[in-house]
Design a protein around this motif. Structure first.
Motif, PDB file in Angstrom:
ATOM      1  N   ASP A   1      -7.717  -1.669  -6.207  1.00 20.52           N
ATOM      2  CA  ASP A   1      -8.680  -1.612  -5.088  1.00 20.52           C
ATOM      3  C   ASP A   1      -8.844  -0.268  -4.524  1.00 20.52           C
ATOM      4  N   TRP A   2      -9.351  -0.157  -3.295  1.00 18.33           N
ATOM      5  CA  TRP A   2      -9.792   1.284  -2.711  1.00 18.33           C
ATOM      6  C   TRP A   2      -8.602   1.870  -2.333  1.00 18.33           C
ATOM      7  N   TYR A   3      -7.410   1.496  -2.023  1.00 26.29           N
ATOM      8  CA  TYR A   3      -6.156   2.112  -1.611  1.00 26.29           C
ATOM      9  C   TYR A   3      -5.137   2.270  -2.693  1.00 26.29           C
ATOM     10  N   THR A   4      -5.460   1.820  -3.995  1.00 22.02           N
ATOM     11  CA  THR A   4      -4.519   1.934  -5.022  1.00 22.02           C
ATOM     12  C   THR A   4      -5.206   2.808  -6.162  1.00 22.02           C
ATOM     13  N   ASP A   5      -4.265   3.496  -6.821  1.00 19.18           N
ATOM     14  CA  ASP A   5      -4.669   4.256  -8.030  1.00 19.18           C
ATOM     15  C   ASP A   5      -4.611   3.598  -9.355  1.00 19.18           C
ATOM     16  N   GLU A   6      -3.557   2.472  -9.390  1.00 21.50           N
ATOM     17  CA  GLU A   6      -3.103   2.007 -10.697  1.00 21.50           C
ATOM     18  C   GLU A   6      -2.869   0.501 -10.694  1.00 21.50           C
ATOM     19  N   CYS A   7      -3.125  -0.267 -11.744  1.00 25.32           N
ATOM     20  CA  CYS A   7      -2.778  -1.502 -11.807  1.00 25.32           C
ATOM     21  C   CYS A   7      -1.908  -1.509 -13.240  1.00 25.32           C
ATOM     22  N   ARG A   8      -0.797  -2.240 -12.895  1.00 19.56           N
ATOM     23  CA  ARG A   8       0.170  -2.269 -13.905  1.00 19.56           C
ATOM     24  C   ARG A   8       0.972  -3.688 -14.328  1.00 19.56           C
ATOM     25  N   TRP A   9       1.176  -4.083 -15.503  1.00 23.46           N
ATOM     26  CA  TRP A   9       1.942  -5.270 -15.624  1.00 23.46           C
ATOM     27  C   TRP A   9       3.600  -4.731 -15.679  1.00 23.46           C
ATOM     28  N   TRP A  10       4.186  -5.244 -15.110  1.00 20.66           N
ATOM     29  CA  TRP A  10       5.488  -5.442 -14.978  1.00 20.66           C
ATOM     30  C   TRP A  10       6.337  -6.699 -15.445  1.00 20.66           C
ATOM     31  N   GLY A  11       7.477  -6.413 -16.240  1.00 18.55           N
ATOM     32  CA  GLY A  11       8.296  -7.614 -16.654  1.00 18.55           C
ATOM     33  C   GLY A  11       9.300  -8.195 -15.332  1.00 18.55           C
ATOM     34  N   ILE A  12       9.278  -9.194 -15.424  1.00 25.16           N
ATOM     35  CA  ILE A  12       9.817  -9.865 -14.026  1.00 25.16           C
ATOM     36  C   ILE A  12      11.092  -9.099 -13.827  1.00 25.16           C
ATOM     37  N   SER A  13      11.967  -8.645 -14.758  1.00 21.33           N
ATOM     38  CA  SER A  13      13.365  -8.318 -14.593  1.00 21.33           C
ATOM     39  C   SER A  13      13.316  -6.626 -14.229  1.00 21.33           C
ATOM     40  N   GLU A  14      12.097  -6.125 -14.716  1.00 23.47           N
ATOM     41  CA  GLU A  14      11.772  -4.601 -14.351  1.00 23.47           C
ATOM     42  C   GLU A  14      11.215  -4.202 -13.123  1.00 23.47           C
ATOM     43  N   VAL A  15      10.879  -5.511 -12.148  1.00 21.69           N
ATOM     44  CA  VAL A  15      10.218  -4.982 -10.883  1.00 21.69           C
ATOM     45  C   VAL A  15      10.804  -4.027 -10.047  1.00 21.69           C
ATOM     46  N   PRO A  16      10.463  -2.875  -9.638  1.00 22.91           N
ATOM     47  CA  PRO A  16      10.825  -1.837  -8.702  1.00 22.91           C
ATOM     48  C   PRO A  16      10.984  -2.373  -7.204  1.00 22.91           C
ATOM     49  N   PRO A  17      11.753  -1.933  -6.350  1.00 26.52           N
ATOM     50  CA  PRO A  17      11.622  -2.021  -5.023  1.00 26.52           C
ATOM     51  C   PRO A  17      10.114  -1.845  -4.518  1.00 26.52           C
ATOM     52  N   LEU A  18       9.740  -3.070  -3.778  1.00 30.10           N
ATOM     53  CA  LEU A  18       8.158  -2.768  -3.478  1.00 30.10           C
ATOM     54  C   LEU A  18       7.967  -2.670  -2.166  1.00 30.10           C
ATOM     55  N   LEU A  19       6.665  -2.243  -1.671  1.00 37.61           N
ATOM     56  CA  LEU A  19       6.362  -2.157  -0.208  1.00 37.61           C
ATOM     57  C   LEU A  19       6.457  -3.393   0.344  1.00 37.61           C
ATOM     58  N   PHE A  20       6.881  -3.412   1.642  1.00 31.59           N
ATOM     59  CA  PHE A  20       6.803  -4.749   2.486  1.00 31.59           C
ATOM     60  C   PHE A  20       7.768  -5.591   2.117  1.00 31.59           C
ATOM     61  N   ASP A  21       7.522  -6.827   2.226  1.00 27.14           N
ATOM     62  CA  ASP A  21       8.344  -8.071   1.398  1.00 27.14           C
ATOM     63  C   ASP A  21       8.114  -8.740   0.128  1.00 27.14           C
ATOM     64  N   HIS A  22       7.396  -7.749  -0.639  1.00 27.33           N
ATOM     65  CA  HIS A  22       6.623  -8.170  -1.861  1.00 27.33           C
ATOM     66  C   HIS A  22       7.624  -8.732  -3.007  1.00 27.33           C
ATOM     67  N   ASN A  23       9.080  -8.243  -2.880  1.00 22.67           N
ATOM     68  CA  ASN A  23      10.053  -8.528  -3.769  1.00 22.67           C
ATOM     69  C   ASN A  23      10.533 -10.065  -3.479  1.00 22.67           C
ATOM     70  N   GLU A  24      10.210 -10.253  -2.398  1.00 18.00           N
ATOM     71  CA  GLU A  24      10.804 -11.498  -1.698  1.00 18.00           C
ATOM     72  C   GLU A  24       9.595 -12.413  -2.087  1.00 18.00           C
ATOM     73  N   MET A  25       8.259 -11.973  -2.130  1.00 17.89           N
ATOM     74  CA  MET A  25       7.167 -13.086  -2.545  1.00 17.89           C
ATOM     75  C   MET A  25       7.291 -13.534  -3.871  1.00 17.89           C
ATOM     76  N   ILE A  26       7.638 -12.322  -4.855  1.00 16.99           N
ATOM     77  CA  ILE A  26       7.761 -12.527  -6.328  1.00 16.99           C
ATOM     78  C   ILE A  26       8.914 -13.739  -6.561  1.00 16.99           C
ATOM     79  N   GLU A  27      10.226 -13.359  -5.752  1.00 18.39           N
ATOM     80  CA  GLU A  27      11.365 -14.396  -5.965  1.00 18.39           C
ATOM     81  C   GLU A  27      10.422 -15.775  -5.621  1.00 18.39           C
ATOM     82  N   ARG A  28      10.287 -15.797  -4.435  1.00 18.45           N
ATOM     83  CA  ARG A  28       9.578 -17.441  -4.014  1.00 18.45           C
ATOM     84  C   ARG A  28       8.641 -17.844  -4.881  1.00 18.45           C
ATOM     85  N   ALA A  29       7.876 -17.005  -5.400  1.00 14.86           N
ATOM     86  CA  ALA A  29       6.602 -17.489  -6.257  1.00 14.86           C
ATOM     87  C   ALA A  29       7.290 -18.168  -7.239  1.00 14.86           C
ATOM     88  N   LEU A  30       8.166 -17.289  -8.277  1.00 16.85           N
ATOM     89  CA  LEU A  30       8.958 -17.559  -9.358  1.00 16.85           C
ATOM     90  C   LEU A  30       9.682 -19.149  -9.120  1.00 16.85           C
TER      91      LEU A  30
END
Length: 255
Positions: free
Chosen positions: A136-165
């Motif tokens: 989108d307009w404020y990002t440079d790159e989209c990339r697929w990440w393996g669930i076990s390889e996700v880095p520390p994310l901005l805001f609370d987005h790591n928690e979002m992935i955990e809850r979504a899974l």
């Protein structure tokens, strides 16, 4: 008195509501999630955006997913609302500002960080090879990440992935999964691998096939997968009408 009271309410009332999407794709036997890298930084986040005044939350999520993936027919599930007063879980406010202010400027970031935003979380299931990932307009790159390889994310987005899974794992026990994650034609081992990956559990081959065929949502084809190391397995595909009925009525996946 009433005017003062209304002013106080308006000052204290939350005015920011957003959508954040956990987009799951299945590729090479691995469950992946789509992340966006913010411009000129190493900060990653989930795709998201604001809800327009003239659209529902579901329509906003559909629009955001179309913009990020190029897909309009996507399985979407609203799984949680994130409303903590402090949603910067992995970075302090100072670290967040430092990561982003060089690109976006201090005024933009002051508004971004100071405003309390409540976010409605959706997860989406997409066929990996059909996605046209677009920043989108404020990002440079989209990339697929393996669930076990996700880095520390901005805001609370790591928690979002955990809850979504967690929500996806609950869903797979009550509704069939696979129509949006696999190609149109697939083998039974590929379907089994999908279930094993999501649930992080191994299944007996014969019992798994017996259970999935009992749902009456699969059509066995005369075609076989050519070019695999072992005996060429038969291909299957989902019967869309029966699959949708199973989604509506529910199934019981217990192994």
């Amino acid at each position: 008195m009433i005017e003062h009271h209304l002013k106080t309410i308006l000052e204290k009332t939350l005015q920011e509501l957003s959508i954040d999407c956990v987009i799951f794709g299945f590729h090479a036997g691995e469950l992946k999630v789509l992340l966006l890298r913010w411009k000129a930084t190493d900060g990653w986040s989930l795709p998201g955006g604001r809800i327009y005044k003239d659209e529902s939350a579901d329509n906003a999520a559909t629009r955001i997913l179309l913009e990020r993936t190029g897909l309009s027919e996507i399985f979407l599930h609203q799984f949680h609302t994130f409303g903590d007063t402090n949603r910067n879980k992995y970075f302090t406010e100072a670290e967040l500002v430092q990561k982003l202010e060089a690109t976006f400027g201090s005024n933009f970031l002051a508004q971004l960080v100071d405003k309390r935003v409540v976010s409605i979380g959706y997860f989406a299931l997409v066929e990996f090879d059909q996605v046209q990932a677009t920043p989108d307009w404020y990002t440079d790159e989209c990339r697929w990440w393996g669930i076990s390889e996700v880095p520390p994310l901005l805001f609370d987005h790591n928690e979002m992935i955990e809850r979504a899974l967690k929500a996806l794992r609950q869903q797979i026990r009550n509704q069939p999964v696979g129509y949006n994650l696999l190609p149109e034609k697939f083998t039974m081992p590929e379907l089994q691998r999908l279930y094993e990956t999501i649930l992080d559990k191994q299944f007996d081959r014969r019992n798994f096939q017996k259970l999935l065929m009992s749902y009456d949502i699969l059509e066995k084809l005369e075609e076989k997968r050519i070019g695999v190391a072992n005996k060429s397995p038969f291909l299957y595909r989902f019967d869309k009408q029966k699959y949708e009925a199973a989604m509506a009525n529910g199934v019981s996946f217990s192994m």
